[in-house]
Write an enzyme that holds these catalytic residues in place. Sequence first.
Site, PDB file in Angstrom:
ATOM      1  N   CYS A  51       0.821  -1.201   0.000  1.00 15.13           N
ATOM      2  CA  CYS A  51       0.000   0.000   0.000  1.00 15.13           C
ATOM      3  C   CYS A  51       0.857   1.255   0.000  1.00 15.13           C
ATOM      4  CB  CYS A  51      -0.947  -0.015   1.196  1.00 15.13           C
ATOM      5  SG  CYS A  51      -0.120   0.011   2.793  1.00 15.13           S
ATOM      6  N   ARG A  85      12.874  -4.193   7.141  1.00  8.19           N
ATOM      7  CA  ARG A  85      13.581  -3.778   5.936  1.00  8.19           C
ATOM      8  C   ARG A  85      14.975  -3.315   6.359  1.00  8.19           C
ATOM      9  NH1 ARG A  85      13.670   0.992   2.765  1.00  8.19           N
ATOM     10  NH2 ARG A  85      13.851   0.549   0.531  1.00  8.19           N
ATOM     11  N   HIS A 180       5.868   6.616  -2.202  1.00  9.75           N
ATOM     12  CA  HIS A 180       7.172   7.237  -2.455  1.00  9.75           C
ATOM     13  C   HIS A 180       6.963   8.720  -2.771  1.00  9.75           C
ATOM     14  CE1 HIS A 180       8.060   3.017  -4.280  1.00  9.75           C
ATOM     15  NE2 HIS A 180       8.164   2.981  -2.962  1.00  9.75           N
TER      16      HIS A 180
HETATM   17  S1  SF4 Z   1      -2.155   1.908   5.514  1.00 11.79           S
HETATM   18 FE1  SF4 Z   1      -1.718  -0.005   4.418  1.00 11.79          FE
HETATM   19  S2  SF4 Z   1      -1.547  -1.525   6.017  1.00 11.79           S
HETATM   20 FE2  SF4 Z   1      -2.539   0.264   6.909  1.00 11.79          FE
HETATM   21  S3  SF4 Z   1      -4.704   0.015   6.649  1.00 11.79           S
HETATM   22 FE3  SF4 Z   1      -4.075   1.034   4.862  1.00 11.79          FE
HETATM   23  S4  SF4 Z   1      -3.581  -0.555   3.375  1.00 11.79           S
HETATM   24 FE4  SF4 Z   1      -3.689  -1.499   5.368  1.00 11.79          FE
END
Ligand code: SF4
Lengths: 479, 475
Positions: A51, A85, A180
């Site tokens: 995401c 990471r 990014h």
């Molecule tokens: S920010 Fe990313 S991990 Fe968090 S709720 Fe939204 S999609 Fe899910």
Amino acid sequence: MKLKCNATLPDRALHIALKTSEGGCRRGDGTDCFIASNSATTPGDMTERGCTYAGCRGVVGGPVKDAIQLTHGPIGCAFFSWGYRPHLADSDFHMKYTFVSDMNETNIVFGGEKKLLQSIIEANREFPEAKAVFVYNTCSTALIGDDGRDVAKQAEEMIGKPVVFFECEGFKGVSQSMGHHVGNETIFRQLVGSAEPEGDFSRTINIVGDYNIKNDLRTFEYLFEALGLKIITRFTGNVGVDELRIMHKAALNVVHCQRSATYIADMMQEKYGTPYINVTLWGIKHMAQALRDTAAFFGLEAQAEAVIANELAKLQPKIDYYRERLQGKTVFIYQGGPRAWHWIELLRELGMKTITVATTFGHEDDYEKIFEQIDAGGMMIDNPNVPELEEILTHRRPDLFISGNKEKYVAYKLGVPFVNGHTYDTGPYAGFSGMVNFARDIDKAIHAPIWATLKRKARPAPAAHHTSHGFAHGFEGAD
Amino acid sequence: MSCVTTQDRAVAINPTRSCAPIGAMLANYGIHGAITINHGSQGCATYPRHQMARHFREPVEVASTSLTEKTTVYGGKNNLLSALKNIWERFNPTMIMVCSTCLSETIGDDIPGIIDEFKDNNPEITIPILSVKTPSYIGNHATGFDNFLKEIANNLPDRRKKKGETNGKINIIPGWVNPGDIRELKHIVREMALHAIWLTDYSETLDGGYYEPRPHFARGGTTIEELQSSSKSIATIALQRHIGGDAAHIYERRHNVPAHILPMPIGLENTDAFVDTLTEITDHTVPEILQVERARLLDALVDTHMFTSGLRVALFGDPDILEGLTSLVVEMGMTPAYILTASESKPWAEHMVEVTQELGVESEIIIKSDLHELHKRIKAKPVDLLIGHSKGKFIADAEKIPLVRVGFPVEDRFGYHRRSIVGYNGAISLVDEITNIVFERRATGVVSNTLLELGVEGPSTMPLLIPNGNGNGKH
Ligand code: SF4
Ligand code: SF4
């Protein structure tokens, strides 16, 4: 080029293309159009994408070593983005700690602004030595309309240090790529140019778009320094908040990851007139070119040639050794974005041939660069999903798959040698010296005796046998 | 007496809990051929997949409805409908489980309603499609697992049970454990010559072998037929109170299957409780092999007690594993100085006060808390040993205290998902590991089966001599 697994997903054909023997592009839908990219994922296709939050918190903001990394949202987003990471630095506060405003049901119903403000203050109280607080927004807090920007402003006045609010809620874009962009834009707007040190900056550069995975920076920083240049800011790897503030002082931006960091180079060019050059810091040819291009900007050509000659003398025999062992091997590269095209040349230098290239979040310009570099018959896939990866690994059967941790075990279950290109099996892989590590890991992966053992010894799965007690012992079932 | 404390802070720093969908995903992995759709934005699916892959070192596949800004404005219905269709057509699964996320819950999507619509439009699809509510702003990863089990208990078992009809099996809910744990539990059940329906069984799906060719679905897992038949079982045993306890009660209420809620079978007492329950609900007796294993555990406790007695340990993680570990470490003569969980459950805390009181130790039971809080406690008053998941390594490194890795996630070591900490055998391996860690890290050396501790009481100027290389010579 059609994949069997996509029989019921016709739209996926637009994201798969072959390079024809005439050098043209033949897309999966039978047209000559270029591969489609950077568009919404087909729901339920088992994408590998993450995401926007992941792209911002995990990639751009996360490496900043002296900022409190605070997620505004529920617990999971913060837990999963914590410490995995390997964006290393000379200190490890950013790796060791994750902070989260920990939204609960009441906060979701009545708003989480108060709790966010309190969280910032408390986090700062626990770690007063931190230089800033980075606050990352998530889906649910964005949806309920928390005004995080305003809270950040209040908090900044109260704690007397920058509170940087990233509007990187996960659903904002189609992939981590949007994150990014948000990361670049926010750091530029809130930090860059907020300090004005005195001094001569005429021979200085920023390394932009390198995240110091497993200390990649160590493999090339000294080469730039050997030219007589000073590195002001690394955006973002082994970098502190104070360095981000003075980033605008550098004479030149040297841009490595051109997907995730060109944004800030463009913004700096526009606002401060800072020029930038695009480089690839992987492989012999590209690394040498990067040094030459950087040197040319400063009129240091002779120094560059000396540095390159010196390095190559040390490197070449080792590369020759691996080249002999890897000659003719075929590769499937699947990376987030630019690494997919950064590495085609490096692999060619090792005698290997890249036959399939995929990216998770590449845009059109990434695929153009891939297309330019692959040979006829080469295949490109945008945002591949699990069944597609399996089909390609099975039917195009590369000698090596370079991808990330999630895909690793799919490759292993199919008996395909694998190198982890995201977080590296060992590393670092950049620069001249890192290339030797890369070649060594590739060699190790391809030539490990286990593959021959599998071929000779592996057997089919025993017939499905779901007895309720595991493995039958010869007594009858109770039913 | 033990005391209960909590963390006095809004911000969570290094949490020891994650979010609900991962629990449901893990549980669903224990059903043969079942696929998960995570209804939300991609991160909520990809992050847990990644986390599970780091722990189990297996391919972990979960679908996402890939909500984006545009789709959230109009609700996620169309995305979920097409995800259901795509998964069905492409994978031909035995079951689909749809879990929600903070995002889809906040939008307010009616997932069961959307599933009904999908089924109405596709009457040829007869596999179970389950909806599990997993917003993470309520509860945590354990809640997701628990909610999944409740949905299973409510929806899958066959309701047309004739009076007195039985399959002769026992429903066993292992809870959030490792594949190795489930295999150990199966071993016990097998040796007792009993049959169980496992709710659920990811012992092989998440610790699979290498087969040529690769099977379409990972081998193993409880079948839908078994789940359907689970209403006819003779009893349900939940081995974690917080994961599966409620589901066991549902079996009792709706299907007349008696519920037995037990502590997680870690250590002698708790394993005995499990084995005894098996003998009570059936007419089977404890076989020779389990008696021998039990005796071997006692023997190991005797052999090691001089090295473990008196050590102060900090335990952290989820309530059920903590209850089990508390019992084992006390059996080893150690004091659980801190028992820390993210759970907010006061009843659990009170229960733990009783447990520790009965065991004769004094602990600080810290609920609603995070690892930063534990670190502060340890800085103020140190412990000899940490027992918990990998995220404890930051405390272990900073304070130079050994960490015994148990629970989830263990991402910085190899093969812990294959180990077992339950049953007599699991306890034996934990006893061995804890003792060895003490040998390796706490003591200066092991000489002739004894520990060489270089601290001497009172002032001494005599140089310490270390016999031929068995110690490492550090003063
Ligand atoms: S920010 Fe990313 S991990 Fe968090 S709720 Fe939204 S999609 Fe899910
Ligand atoms: S939004 Fe909720 S469900 Fe998604 S990762 Fe974050 S905490 Fe987990």
